[in-house]
Design an enzyme around this catalytic site. Structure first.
Site, mmCIF file in Angstrom:
data_model
loop_
_atom_site.group_PDB
_atom_site.id
_atom_site.type_symbol
_atom_site.label_atom_id
_atom_site.label_comp_id
_atom_site.label_asym_id
_atom_site.label_seq_id
_atom_site.Cartn_x
_atom_site.Cartn_y
_atom_site.Cartn_z
ATOM 1 C CG HIS A 1 0.615 6.321 -0.789
ATOM 2 N ND1 HIS A 1 -0.502 6.806 -1.428
ATOM 3 C CD2 HIS A 1 0.172 5.728 0.352
ATOM 4 C CE1 HIS A 1 -1.577 6.516 -0.706
ATOM 5 N NE2 HIS A 1 -1.202 5.857 0.367
ATOM 6 C CG HIS B 1 -1.698 1.204 1.472
ATOM 7 N ND1 HIS B 1 -3.058 1.283 1.235
ATOM 8 C CD2 HIS B 1 -1.347 2.440 1.938
ATOM 9 C CE1 HIS B 1 -3.491 2.489 1.530
ATOM 10 N NE2 HIS B 1 -2.475 3.212 1.971
ATOM 11 C CD GLU B 2 2.020 3.581 3.582
ATOM 12 O OE1 GLU B 2 2.377 4.677 3.106
ATOM 13 O OE2 GLU B 2 0.914 3.428 4.127
ATOM 14 C CD GLU C 1 -4.798 6.357 2.174
ATOM 15 O OE1 GLU C 1 -4.416 5.245 2.580
ATOM 16 O OE2 GLU C 1 -4.008 7.261 1.832
#
Length: 644
Positions: A174, A170-171, A247
């Site tokens: 980004h 997930h990170e 998100e």
């Protein structure tokens, strides 16, 4: 959404962010002016009621407020110029040493390294918020080369490996989608509109109480503190608008990456079911709230930086029953709870890449459109490939990559001539001169282990060493790059691998030295870079083909993919000047706007695919070019053999 569309969207969000910032400034200036008018006793009977008397005062006040906000914003942006590590350290996070012996930290390091290799970026530094028991994480930095990943102790202690993998994936979404640069700039802008409230609060806390004039000062401070809530309102609104929808995209990217929803969904369930959830106790948590994996503050719905947890879980598992959380939470909240990791079978042959490709033989070329579409879009197969590739690295080489001093020796060893002779002697002499005889001997001692590597392992091994290299001082890094150049040119010629390793190191380490100048989205058009495109395609065609006629056909195959008005002509590469020419070309091509970069990569793919195969030199050049253009390229897989 592909990488280049996302880059364009980041620029659009940046313009929207600036507009909201200006509206916040206007609101604060207007409120201050009203306070000034009230303080002057503005009425029909007061002398200050005359417009000519009031306007200069209001103009001066407005300019002063704008100056304070602008200078505060610039100050904060300058304070964050150190990049992602600065953000992590400000929150009290500690660096996870690359050679840590802590089992939980080693598991975290292994996951981060595997995902970085699969993503095609340098391995980021890892920080730990040791005192935070909530489950949370964030990525920060100006570019992938400068990125850091920070996790809480709660995430290490309460998440299984699959769940931790989902959070880190997930990170990385980004990191790959350009969100980090926008996030760190947002921190600077928000400080500017919050500064008046901060000043008012400090004066109320430490200002005079009984001295002459103290009452007036405290009244002004109280007014500033109250007006500061205009900044708080806009600041939270901006953070909510910037981060909320991203998100969902990052959650979906984590599933695409890891090929299973259990990891990321399981982490979100634990955030919802474990006492404390994702809350941070850190007083500076508000400033990084828009970066976090989960809501670390507990905002109301209007200002929420994240979608509701149940909505995020339902988006991943539509059939999930929220009533299950109560039962699951009983287990998770028991004293001494620790997750159990399932054993997974080891993968072989680099998880889908052919033995021929990984040993350096030609692989079937990827279709041009597929090449551009794969940028910053790693899939589960890329992760499997990266995990198996990393697991196959010899333990002594991994140990060297994880040691802050031996990582230097490893970089030198990758460039050393493998057999003893005049070239190796000249290289060792250069190392001895710049770093001392001990480093020269240590570098030579690594050569037997390096001899057992297949070509596909060399650049990933260098990527694993990046966090260790980042621990060096600025002077040491500059000296390292000087020595690397000396090793490359020791024999009077530059091999493709030498150029690629040197170029990748320069991209990553230069951005560590000057993080705030990295990662900007370019604005140049293809038409502005005709000569640079000609140089790039000529170099790739020259190294990828066996004769000049084939090279010219490959060059034209690439040019035909580009909507250029000018005519580009193939020019054979010069053995003496191709590296400097390519360096200059890549520097300008990195300034292309995102859609133009996508077209350029399609053209590059067409040049490589002209003969239906990808040579080792072409694959390594492609990786170096993508690094220079800030287009993260996952490992090339055999399954990507689509028809052009």
């Amino acid at each position: 959404m592909d990488f280049f569309q996302q880059q364009a969207k980041v620029r659009s969000r940046s313009r929207g962010l600036l507009l909201l910032f200006l509206l916040a400034v206007a609101g604060i200036v207007g409120a201050i002016d009203l306070v000034v008018l009230a303080a002057l006793g503005f009425s029909r009977h007061s002398p200050q009621a005359q417009p000519l008397a009031v306007l200069p005062i209001l103009a001066g006040t407005s300019l002063a407020v704008v100056a304070v906000i602008a200078l505060s914003t610039l100050y904060r942006i300058a304070a964050l110029s150190g990049g992602g590590a600065t953000v992590a350290k400000e929150l009290g996070a500690t660096l996870v040493s690359p050679d840590t012996r802590d089992p939980a930290q080693r598991r975290l390091r292994n996951v981060v390294e595997e995902i970085a290799i699969a993503s095609g970026v340098a391995v980021p530094q890892i920080f730990l918020l040791q005192q935070e028991s909530g489950i949370n994480a964030f990525a920060a930095g100006y570019s992938p080369s400068d990125a850091v990943v920070t996790v809480t102790r709660g995430a290490l202690d309460k998440l299984s490996r699959d769940e931790l993998q989902g959070v880190i994936a997930h990170e990385f979404s980004h990191i790959l989608n350009g969100d980090m640069r926008l996030n760190i700039r947002l921190m600077g802008l928000l400080f500017g509109i919050l500064v008046l409230g901060i000043i008012g609060g400090k004066v109320l806390q430490y200002g005079p109480s009984d001295r002459k004039g103290g009452g007036a000062i405290l009244a002004i401070a109280l007014g500033l503190f109250a007006i500061g809530y205009i900044g708080v309102f806009f600041g939270r609104l901006i953070k909510a608008g910037v981060s909320r929808q991203r998100e969902y995209l990052a959650d979906a990217s984590a599933v695409q990456f890891t090929r299973q929803t259990e990891g990321i969904a399981g982490a979100l369930k634990k955030v919802a079911g474990i006492a404390g959830g994702s809350r941070l106790n850190n007083t500076q948590g508000e400033e990084v709230a828009h970066m976090l994996f989960g809501d670390g503050i507990g905002y109301s719905a209007l200002f929420a930086t994240h979608p509701p947890l149940l909505k995020r879980i339902k988006a991943l598992e539509p059939n999930f029953n929220p009533l299950q959380l109560a039962e699951l939470g009983k287990t998770w909240n028991e004293p001494g709870y620790a997750p159990v990791d399932e054993e997974r079978p080891m993968m072989s042959d680099f998880a889908g890449g052919s033995a021929q490709a990984t040993r350096g033989g030609p692989a079937v070329a990827m279709a041009p459109a597929a090449l551009a579409a794969s940028v910053a879009q790693p899939r589960a197969a890329h992760y499997d490939c990266a995990a198996a590739l990393r697991q196959a690295l010899p333990s002594d080489l991994l140990a060297a990559a994880h040691d802050s001093q031996r990582a230097i020796d490893l970089v030198f060893a990758l460039l050393l001539e493998p057999t003893a002779g005049p070239v190796q002697a000249a290289q060792l002499q250069a190392i001895d001169k710049d770093f001392g005889a001990a480093h020269g001997a240590a570098s030579a001692a690594l050569l037997p282990a390096l001899a057992g590597l297949v070509p596909a392992q060399r650049l990933p091994l260098a990527a694993i060493a990046i966090p260790s290299l980042r621990q060096q001082s600025r002077e040491q890094l500059m000296q390292l790059m000087k020595t690397v150049i000396a090793l490359i040119y020791a024999d009077g010629r530059v091999a493709v691998f030498e150029y690629c390793l040197g170029r990748v190191l320069r991209v990553h380490l230069a951005e560590v030295l000057n993080p705030a100048q990295a990662g900007a989205i370019g604005r140049r058009k293809l038409e502005d870079c005709g000569e640079e495109i000609r140089c790039l395609l000529s170099v790739v065609a020259g190294f990828g083909q066996d004769d000049q006629a084939s090279a010219q056909r490959a060059f034209l195959a690439g040019v035909q993919r580009l909507p250029l008005r000018q005519t580009l002509v193939y020019q054979p590469t010069s053995p003496d000047a191709w590296t400097s020419d390519l360096d200059l070309a890549l520097r300008k091509l990195d300034e292309l706007e995102p859609p133009a970069k996508a077209l350029l990569l399609e053209a590059l793919g067409a040049t490589i695919a002209a003969d239906g195969k990808t040579s080792l030199e072409e694959a390594e050049l492609l990786r170096a070019v993508c690094a220079a253009l800030h287009c993260p390229l996952p490992p090339m897989l055999q399954e990507q053999r689509e028809a052009a």
